[in-house]
Design a protein around this motif. Structure first.
Motif, PDB file in Angstrom:
ATOM      1  N   PHE A 113     -28.171   1.349  -4.934  1.00  0.00           N
ATOM      2  CA  PHE A 113     -28.318   0.466  -3.888  1.00  0.00           C
ATOM      3  C   PHE A 113     -27.579  -0.751  -4.058  1.00  0.00           C
ATOM      4  O   PHE A 113     -26.820  -1.282  -3.334  1.00  0.00           O
ATOM      5  CB  PHE A 113     -29.879   0.101  -3.499  1.00  0.00           C
ATOM      6  CG  PHE A 113     -29.695  -0.748  -2.122  1.00  0.00           C
ATOM      7  CD1 PHE A 113     -29.698   0.107  -0.990  1.00  0.00           C
ATOM      8  CD2 PHE A 113     -30.146  -2.105  -2.206  1.00  0.00           C
ATOM      9  CE1 PHE A 113     -29.853  -0.972  -0.005  1.00  0.00           C
ATOM     10  CE2 PHE A 113     -30.155  -2.647  -1.220  1.00  0.00           C
ATOM     11  CZ  PHE A 113     -30.222  -2.165   0.182  1.00  0.00           C
ATOM     12  N   ARG A 114     -27.797  -1.291  -5.346  1.00  0.00           N
ATOM     13  CA  ARG A 114     -27.103  -2.804  -5.760  1.00  0.00           C
ATOM     14  C   ARG A 114     -25.452  -2.334  -5.748  1.00  0.00           C
ATOM     15  O   ARG A 114     -24.826  -3.316  -5.445  1.00  0.00           O
ATOM     16  CB  ARG A 114     -27.684  -2.920  -7.385  1.00  0.00           C
ATOM     17  CG  ARG A 114     -27.310  -4.390  -7.680  1.00  0.00           C
ATOM     18  CD  ARG A 114     -28.265  -4.879  -8.830  1.00  0.00           C
ATOM     19  NE  ARG A 114     -27.661  -4.059  -9.908  1.00  0.00           N
ATOM     20  CZ  ARG A 114     -28.462  -3.386 -10.681  1.00  0.00           C
ATOM     21  NH1 ARG A 114     -29.952  -3.129 -10.542  1.00  0.00           N
ATOM     22  NH2 ARG A 114     -28.150  -2.405 -11.639  1.00  0.00           N
ATOM     23  N   ALA A 115     -25.192  -1.322  -6.225  1.00  0.00           N
ATOM     24  CA  ALA A 115     -23.609  -1.131  -6.607  1.00  0.00           C
ATOM     25  C   ALA A 115     -23.060  -0.765  -4.891  1.00  0.00           C
ATOM     26  O   ALA A 115     -21.624  -1.138  -5.000  1.00  0.00           O
ATOM     27  CB  ALA A 115     -23.486   0.128  -7.475  1.00  0.00           C
ATOM     28  N   GLY A 116     -23.774  -0.277  -4.023  1.00  0.00           N
ATOM     29  CA  GLY A 116     -23.189  -0.077  -2.718  1.00  0.00           C
ATOM     30  C   GLY A 116     -23.155  -1.293  -1.832  1.00  0.00           C
ATOM     31  O   GLY A 116     -22.777  -1.352  -0.830  1.00  0.00           O
ATOM     32  N   ALA A 117     -23.822  -2.420  -2.224  1.00  0.00           N
ATOM     33  CA  ALA A 117     -23.674  -3.658  -1.656  1.00  0.00           C
ATOM     34  C   ALA A 117     -22.466  -4.231  -1.363  1.00  0.00           C
ATOM     35  O   ALA A 117     -21.522  -3.948  -2.179  1.00  0.00           O
ATOM     36  CB  ALA A 117     -24.771  -4.519  -2.202  1.00  0.00           C
ATOM     37  N   ASP A 118     -22.223  -5.292  -0.284  1.00  0.00           N
ATOM     38  CA  ASP A 118     -20.981  -5.827  -0.236  1.00  0.00           C
ATOM     39  C   ASP A 118     -20.966  -7.279  -1.056  1.00  0.00           C
ATOM     40  O   ASP A 118     -19.868  -7.659  -1.410  1.00  0.00           O
ATOM     41  CB  ASP A 118     -20.978  -6.207   1.215  1.00  0.00           C
ATOM     42  CG  ASP A 118     -20.860  -5.109   2.096  1.00  0.00           C
ATOM     43  OD1 ASP A 118     -19.907  -4.380   2.028  1.00  0.00           O
ATOM     44  OD2 ASP A 118     -21.595  -5.109   2.992  1.00  0.00           O
ATOM     45  N   PHE A 119     -22.147  -7.728  -1.617  1.00  0.00           N
ATOM     46  CA  PHE A 119     -22.165  -8.901  -2.259  1.00  0.00           C
ATOM     47  C   PHE A 119     -23.443  -9.045  -2.970  1.00  0.00           C
ATOM     48  O   PHE A 119     -24.344  -8.533  -2.458  1.00  0.00           O
ATOM     49  CB  PHE A 119     -22.104 -10.149  -1.095  1.00  0.00           C
ATOM     50  CG  PHE A 119     -21.660 -11.471  -1.820  1.00  0.00           C
ATOM     51  CD1 PHE A 119     -20.311 -11.721  -2.189  1.00  0.00           C
ATOM     52  CD2 PHE A 119     -22.670 -12.318  -2.102  1.00  0.00           C
ATOM     53  CE1 PHE A 119     -20.158 -13.055  -2.600  1.00  0.00           C
ATOM     54  CE2 PHE A 119     -22.492 -13.464  -2.743  1.00  0.00           C
ATOM     55  CZ  PHE A 119     -21.001 -13.968  -2.817  1.00  0.00           C
ATOM     56  N   ALA A 120     -23.422  -9.505  -4.239  1.00  0.00           N
ATOM     57  CA  ALA A 120     -24.686  -9.691  -4.837  1.00  0.00           C
ATOM     58  C   ALA A 120     -24.561 -11.338  -5.052  1.00  0.00           C
ATOM     59  O   ALA A 120     -23.645 -11.837  -5.657  1.00  0.00           O
ATOM     60  CB  ALA A 120     -24.452  -9.178  -6.337  1.00  0.00           C
ATOM     61  N   LEU A 121     -25.849 -11.902  -4.947  1.00  0.00           N
ATOM     62  CA  LEU A 121     -26.159 -13.193  -4.935  1.00  0.00           C
ATOM     63  C   LEU A 121     -27.272 -13.421  -5.799  1.00  0.00           C
ATOM     64  O   LEU A 121     -28.253 -12.972  -5.845  1.00  0.00           O
ATOM     65  CB  LEU A 121     -26.486 -13.602  -3.528  1.00  0.00           C
ATOM     66  CG  LEU A 121     -26.852 -15.275  -3.370  1.00  0.00           C
ATOM     67  CD1 LEU A 121     -25.643 -15.995  -3.987  1.00  0.00           C
ATOM     68  CD2 LEU A 121     -27.208 -15.605  -1.809  1.00  0.00           C
ATOM     69  N   SER A 122     -26.832 -14.535  -6.787  1.00  0.00           N
ATOM     70  CA  SER A 122     -28.000 -14.792  -7.781  1.00  0.00           C
ATOM     71  C   SER A 122     -28.613 -16.091  -7.666  1.00  0.00           C
ATOM     72  O   SER A 122     -27.677 -16.866  -7.213  1.00  0.00           O
ATOM     73  CB  SER A 122     -27.270 -14.663  -9.328  1.00  0.00           C
ATOM     74  OG  SER A 122     -28.392 -15.229 -10.181  1.00  0.00           O
ATOM     75  N   PHE A 123     -29.641 -16.513  -7.762  1.00  0.00           N
ATOM     76  CA  PHE A 123     -30.460 -17.679  -7.886  1.00  0.00           C
ATOM     77  C   PHE A 123     -30.510 -18.045  -9.412  1.00  0.00           C
ATOM     78  O   PHE A 123     -31.348 -19.030  -9.741  1.00  0.00           O
ATOM     79  CB  PHE A 123     -31.816 -17.829  -7.153  1.00  0.00           C
ATOM     80  CG  PHE A 123     -31.750 -17.922  -5.685  1.00  0.00           C
ATOM     81  CD1 PHE A 123     -30.701 -18.682  -4.877  1.00  0.00           C
ATOM     82  CD2 PHE A 123     -32.609 -17.271  -4.959  1.00  0.00           C
ATOM     83  CE1 PHE A 123     -30.465 -18.345  -3.652  1.00  0.00           C
ATOM     84  CE2 PHE A 123     -32.442 -17.253  -3.373  1.00  0.00           C
ATOM     85  CZ  PHE A 123     -31.368 -17.943  -2.878  1.00  0.00           C
TER      86      PHE A 123
END
Length: 156
Positions: A113-123
């Motif tokens: 699911f993480r790999a298929g995302a358009d963008f990964a955001l971190s806090f």
């Protein structure tokens, strides 16, 4: 651009719920004139105990068709609040109708699911409780709308 928060788990009444409700109200009010919002929240829960993969399937179904999928993950991109505001504006100005911020459960998000995302955001590199991440997303959305509106809420 409609904004969706898709999260694993149910948020009960309490301080986190009160904070989210406050920031969502502020975001909807400020964002409306900017073409941001409304904010919608979808909670999913794997009652069968299927783990991260089952949660990922439920999350995937909760993301609106065609929405830009943003996963909240400590391995994602760290941004300043002004950078986040600029990114939201780019998505909006690029014609995105929907953006969905996805938050996993206690064990995080399934790798697929993480790999298929358009963008990964971190806090940040720290791991945050998923209930607090909801509050942080809501606050940063309000802060981004405030920055884009030229409001004094965000001070540098």
């Amino acid at each position: 651009m409609r904004v969706h928060l898709c999260a694993v788990g149910r948020l009960r009444a309490g301080p986190e719920r009160a904070l989210i409700d406050d920031y969502v109200t502020r975001f909807n009010r400020t964002g409306r004139a900017l073409g941001l919002g409304p904010f919608a929240s979808v909670e999913v829960e794997d009652r069968k105990g299927g783990g991260m993969e089952a949660e990922a399937a439920l999350l995937a179904r909760s993301v609106p068709t065609g929405a830009l999928c943003v996963v909240m993950d400590e391995r994602g991109r760290s941004m300043t609040s002004p950078e986040f505001a600029e990114q939201l504006a780019r998505w909006r100005d690029g014609g995105r109708q929907d953006v969905a911020f996805c938050i996993g459960g206690a064990d995080g998000l399934a790798p697929g699911f993480r790999a298929g995302a358009d963008f990964a955001l971190s806090f940040g590199a720290m791991v945050w409780p998923h209930m607090l991440v909801r509050v942080m997303v809501a606050e940063q959305l309000y802060r981004a709308a405030s920055i884009l509106a030229g409001s004094p809420y965000h001070r540098e």
